[in-house]
Design a protein around this motif. Structure first.
Motif, short mmCIF file in Angstrom:
data_model
loop_
_atom_site.label_atom_id
_atom_site.label_comp_id
_atom_site.label_asym_id
_atom_site.label_seq_id
_atom_site.Cartn_x
_atom_site.Cartn_y
_atom_site.Cartn_z
N THR A 173 0.83 -1.21 0.00
CA THR A 173 0.00 0.00 0.00
C THR A 173 0.86 1.25 0.00
O THR A 173 0.57 2.23 -0.72
N ASP A 174 1.94 1.23 0.80
CA ASP A 174 2.84 2.40 0.87
C ASP A 174 3.47 2.69 -0.48
O ASP A 174 3.63 3.86 -0.87
N ILE A 175 3.83 1.64 -1.22
CA ILE A 175 4.45 1.83 -2.53
C ILE A 175 3.44 2.48 -3.48
O ILE A 175 3.79 3.41 -4.23
N PHE A 176 2.22 2.03 -3.46
CA PHE A 176 1.18 2.63 -4.32
C PHE A 176 0.91 4.07 -3.91
O PHE A 176 0.66 4.93 -4.76
N ILE A 177 0.96 4.34 -2.61
CA ILE A 177 0.74 5.72 -2.14
C ILE A 177 1.84 6.64 -2.63
O ILE A 177 1.59 7.79 -3.02
N LYS A 178 3.06 6.16 -2.67
CA LYS A 178 4.20 6.99 -3.06
C LYS A 178 4.28 7.21 -4.57
O LYS A 178 4.68 8.28 -5.03
N LEU A 179 3.89 6.20 -5.36
CA LEU A 179 4.14 6.25 -6.79
C LEU A 179 2.91 6.49 -7.66
O LEU A 179 3.04 6.62 -8.87
N GLY A 180 1.74 6.51 -7.08
CA GLY A 180 0.59 6.74 -7.93
C GLY A 180 -0.64 7.13 -7.13
O GLY A 180 -0.77 6.74 -5.97
N ASN A 200 1.23 6.35 -13.79
CA ASN A 200 1.98 5.51 -14.71
C ASN A 200 2.03 4.09 -14.13
O ASN A 200 2.83 3.80 -13.25
N THR A 201 1.15 3.24 -14.63
CA THR A 201 1.10 1.87 -14.09
C THR A 201 2.38 1.10 -14.41
O THR A 201 2.79 0.23 -13.64
N GLU A 207 8.67 -1.42 -10.31
CA GLU A 207 9.27 -1.18 -9.00
C GLU A 207 9.60 -2.52 -8.34
O GLU A 207 8.71 -3.32 -8.03
N VAL A 208 10.90 -2.80 -8.10
CA VAL A 208 11.31 -4.08 -7.55
C VAL A 208 10.79 -4.27 -6.12
O VAL A 208 10.53 -5.40 -5.69
#
Length: 251
Positions: A173-180, A200-201, A207-208
């Motif tokens: 969830t944190d990664i999605f919050i940061k990048l999109g 940008n999906t 993202e590794v």
């Protein structure tokens, strides 16, 4: 001469009086002891009968409780399957040359990962009462007592595994919050309009950290299903089987 023999018989009778009294006293003592033993036996029988009545009440309560526990567990196994399916599907699109799956599809998979509940809760009640009150020993079946104790241990282990799953889900969830913008991806759920930010999906899927967390999320979910939930499922079946046999004995 006749008087002489009469005096001898009287003397012998007088000499035997202490022995007669002793025999009488011993007989009285024996009767009292037998009466006490019978009374104790009757009292023990009454106490055992009361204990068996209490045990039957506990057994019936445990039966209802674990039938419900089994139903709840099956529901969470199904929810965990949905998490596995969503994470496995999303992993198919990750990588340095990820193929875009579009915002709606990604939002759907993300929603499935975030939306399913993680955290099986057994029904507190009869078992907790037995343990907290120290009445677990009222269950005469030692195998049943053992499996009930095993249930508590396996339940604790499953909780630890669920915490790990929640950790990796929070990371995703944190990664999605940061990048999109989640607003766009969860539009079908939130229904609050699109975000003005572009998403940008491809960047997200490349993202590794997303791939790593999805991988660990899937691994821990599988361990929860095939190890911890499987153990709980086995415990439930054993408990219900032992309870059923105990109840049939008293019918």
């Amino acid at each position: 001469m006749i008087n002489f023999f009469r005096r001898i018989r009287k003397q012998l009778a007088d000499d035997n009086k202490p022995l007669k009294y002793m025999r009488y006293a011993i007989g009285e003592i024996v009767l009292v002891v037998i009466g006490i033993l019978i009374a104790l036996q009757i009292n023990n029988w009454n106490e055992e009968r009361k204990d068996r009545i209490v045990e039957q009440q506990y057994l019936k309560g445990l039966q209802e409780e674990f039938e419900l526990n089994g139903e709840q567990l099956h529901r969470f196994i199904k929810l965990n399957d949905e998490l596995l399916e969503a994470s496995t599907a999303l992993l198919q699109y990750t990588g340095p040359k990820a193929t875009s799956i579009g915002v709606p599809k990604m939002g759907q998979l993300l929603g499935n990962i975030m939306g399913s509940s993680v955290g099986y809760e057994s029904n507190p009640g009869v078992l907790e009462d037995l343990i907290n009150s120290g009445n677990l020993n009222k269950l005469t079946n030692s195998d049943l007592r053992k499996v009930l104790s095993l249930w508590k241990a396996d339940l604790t282990k499953s909780k630890v595994q669920e915490i790990k799953i929640l950790k990796y889900r929070d990371n995703i969830t944190d990664i999605f919050i940061k990048l999109g913008p989640l607003r766009n991806m969860l539009q079908d759920t939130l229904r609050i309009g699109n975000s003005a930010f572009e998403i940008n999906t491809d960047l997200l899927l490349q993202e590794v950290q997303l791939e790593n967390n999805l991988t660990y999320f899937m691994i821990t979910s599988k361990a929860l299903k095939y190890k911890h939930y499987a153990n709980l499922e086995k415990d439930v079946l054993m408990i219900l089987d032992l309870i059923s046999k105990e109840l049939k004995i008293t019918e």
